[in-house]
Design an enzyme around this catalytic site. Sequence first.
Site, PDB file in Angstrom:
ATOM      1  N   TYR A 436      31.119  70.452  41.944  1.00  0.00           N
ATOM      2  CA  TYR A 436      32.079  71.560  41.976  1.00  0.00           C
ATOM      3  C   TYR A 436      31.878  72.542  40.819  1.00  0.00           C
ATOM      4  O   TYR A 436      31.102  72.301  39.905  1.00  0.00           O
ATOM      5  CB  TYR A 436      33.518  71.085  42.089  1.00  0.00           C
ATOM      6  CG  TYR A 436      34.109  70.168  41.041  1.00  0.00           C
ATOM      7  CD1 TYR A 436      33.594  70.030  39.773  1.00  0.00           C
ATOM      8  CD2 TYR A 436      35.259  69.435  41.356  1.00  0.00           C
ATOM      9  CE1 TYR A 436      34.180  69.196  38.835  1.00  0.00           C
ATOM     10  CE2 TYR A 436      35.853  68.592  40.434  1.00  0.00           C
ATOM     11  CZ  TYR A 436      35.297  68.482  39.166  1.00  0.00           C
ATOM     12  OH  TYR A 436      35.899  67.663  38.250  1.00  0.00           O
ATOM     13  N   GLU A 437      32.565  73.682  40.921  1.00  0.00           N
ATOM     14  CA  GLU A 437      32.396  74.834  40.019  1.00  0.00           C
ATOM     15  C   GLU A 437      30.964  75.364  40.045  1.00  0.00           C
ATOM     16  O   GLU A 437      30.441  75.851  39.045  1.00  0.00           O
ATOM     17  CB  GLU A 437      32.812  74.477  38.580  1.00  0.00           C
ATOM     18  CG  GLU A 437      34.211  73.959  38.439  1.00  0.00           C
ATOM     19  CD  GLU A 437      35.262  74.876  39.043  1.00  0.00           C
ATOM     20  OE1 GLU A 437      34.997  76.089  39.184  1.00  0.00           O
ATOM     21  OE2 GLU A 437      36.343  74.393  39.388  1.00  0.00           O
ATOM     22  N   GLY A 438      30.346  75.298  41.202  1.00  0.00           N
ATOM     23  CA  GLY A 438      28.954  75.710  41.360  1.00  0.00           C
ATOM     24  C   GLY A 438      28.058  74.515  41.180  1.00  0.00           C
ATOM     25  O   GLY A 438      27.986  73.929  40.092  1.00  0.00           O
TER      26      GLY A 438
END
Length: 593
Positions: A436-438
Amino acid sequence: MSTYAAPIKELQFVLEELADINAIAKFPGFEEATPELVEAVLEEAGKLATNVLDPINYSGDQQGAKLVDGKVQAADGFKEAYQQFTESGWTSVNFPEEVGGQGLPFLVQSAATEMWNASNASFALCPLLTAGAVEALLAHGSDELNAIYLEHMVSGNWTGTMNLTEPQAGSDLAAVRTQAKPEGDHYRIKGQKIYITWGDHEMSENVIHLVLARLPDAPEGVKGISLFLVPKYMVNEDGSLGERNDAYAISLEHKMGIHASPTCVMSFGDNDGAIGYLVGEPNNGLACMFTMMNHARLEVGMQGVGISDRAYQRAVSYARERKQGTAFGHEGKVAIIHHPDVRRMLMHMRAMTEAARAISFMCSAAHDIAHHSEDADQRNFYSRRLGLLTPVSKAWCTEVGMEVTSLGVQVHGGMGFMQETGAEQYMRDARIFPIYEGTNGIQANDLVGRKLLRDRGETAGEFIAELREFEITLESHFEEGSGWRRGFSEALNAFEDATHYLMFSGNEDPNAASSAAFNYMMCMGVLTGGWLMLKSAIAARAKIDEGDSDTFYSSKVSTAQFYIEQILPRALAHKTAVMSGADSIMAMDADAF
């Protein structure tokens, strides 16, 4: 199961010797960040992490969050822990005093954040998302909007979320379909978002959603996305909470880990439409959201550090207690910590964790300098440095988290595969951090595409030049031909070669840069960790030379030596992979897989 123990002395060492907290404390507004205050903050954070958050980590994993009658119920003990967390002021440490914050450096907050993630990663996600939402509002929110929401969010009385992903729009935000229709001084939001961390709960009085959506006349693609603030409960003119907004969690995801953190499917506008307020300029939502995203990426890197430290602590505790087999130089059955292969694993866990911590703290220090230094050139330099290292901090430190937690299971042997030891929970929890978060692949492409090629190598060149200057200083600390100096020089040469290769081939072959990006990022992470571990060893040796007999310092030197000898050589392998090109990666036809 072992009890979490906050590594206070280690945190202080990194803050002072590697992140230079004392220099940052001299910036305007940070004068209260004295060594005594910082020590007190760490001590109190350690107590909360050890006595309140760690005890509900395993039970929270077993119980999980639940959706009952349209409301998300947190695991037992979480609401009480959150109340204690906010009453102690932990949500406000690094925010400006004018919005109710304590005005301390982000670096100090980062040290506390490591402890929250080490003791209870599911719990830590709630204040993490709120902090990111506050950062976005501070940077892009209107005065009117901020006057209503900021102080409540800084206090933790209201929490925040990030609503990006949709069923058809994961990392590709150009595919976002949620709609925002203008209506007077607000908008009506309709759409569905998935994977929304702490998207609903009863721990705080209100939940403030930051939602990406499209205006009716918005252009296609990412240039047509706007950002909206959508409260769970409307706020009356007198500041009291009003009616329930049309924003609901309609289901919870069943996940591999972080079970106590509710991951919600959020529906906006199933009835009349959820009321929302524009944040920033129309069609500029992605830029606004990236303020939150970049903050969250630093925090996620710290998640990798925290869970690595906790996995290491538990593995050491088990290795000291578990007796199995014999060992050279010892009589009878021995604790497994005396076996060389167990020592190898523990040293690997320790060294990787310390290197990751140093990188994360260095990024937090760069954040403080870039935002608070009075010297414009210094602000600009550290802004570039922060941009360069943020993807490394997020991605390399979370890869470390996966590797270290896996080794933690291995140290436990067969018992590590059993739930009751707790070791496997860290590995399951850590698996989301590289996603997550890229994803870490996206972080690598950001590093190579934006921070290297688009920058034409300027910031990477600054970084290499600084490491070359450091390389010269090693002559006064280590003998010529020593493994310390040789290991660092070989790794630095490898990274510079990989950088030059990508600068040449990245613009020639469309596949070269993205194919090599991950290995380039890992090469940079390994090298940066080696640089900081060497600095750590030099600082520890200085303490020893001054007559300090604390084994903490000799252990720092031993851990750094292990890193240089056993981990830093990975940089050469990553360089070889980078310079092998894209042919073998792209050779097979997609149908042949």
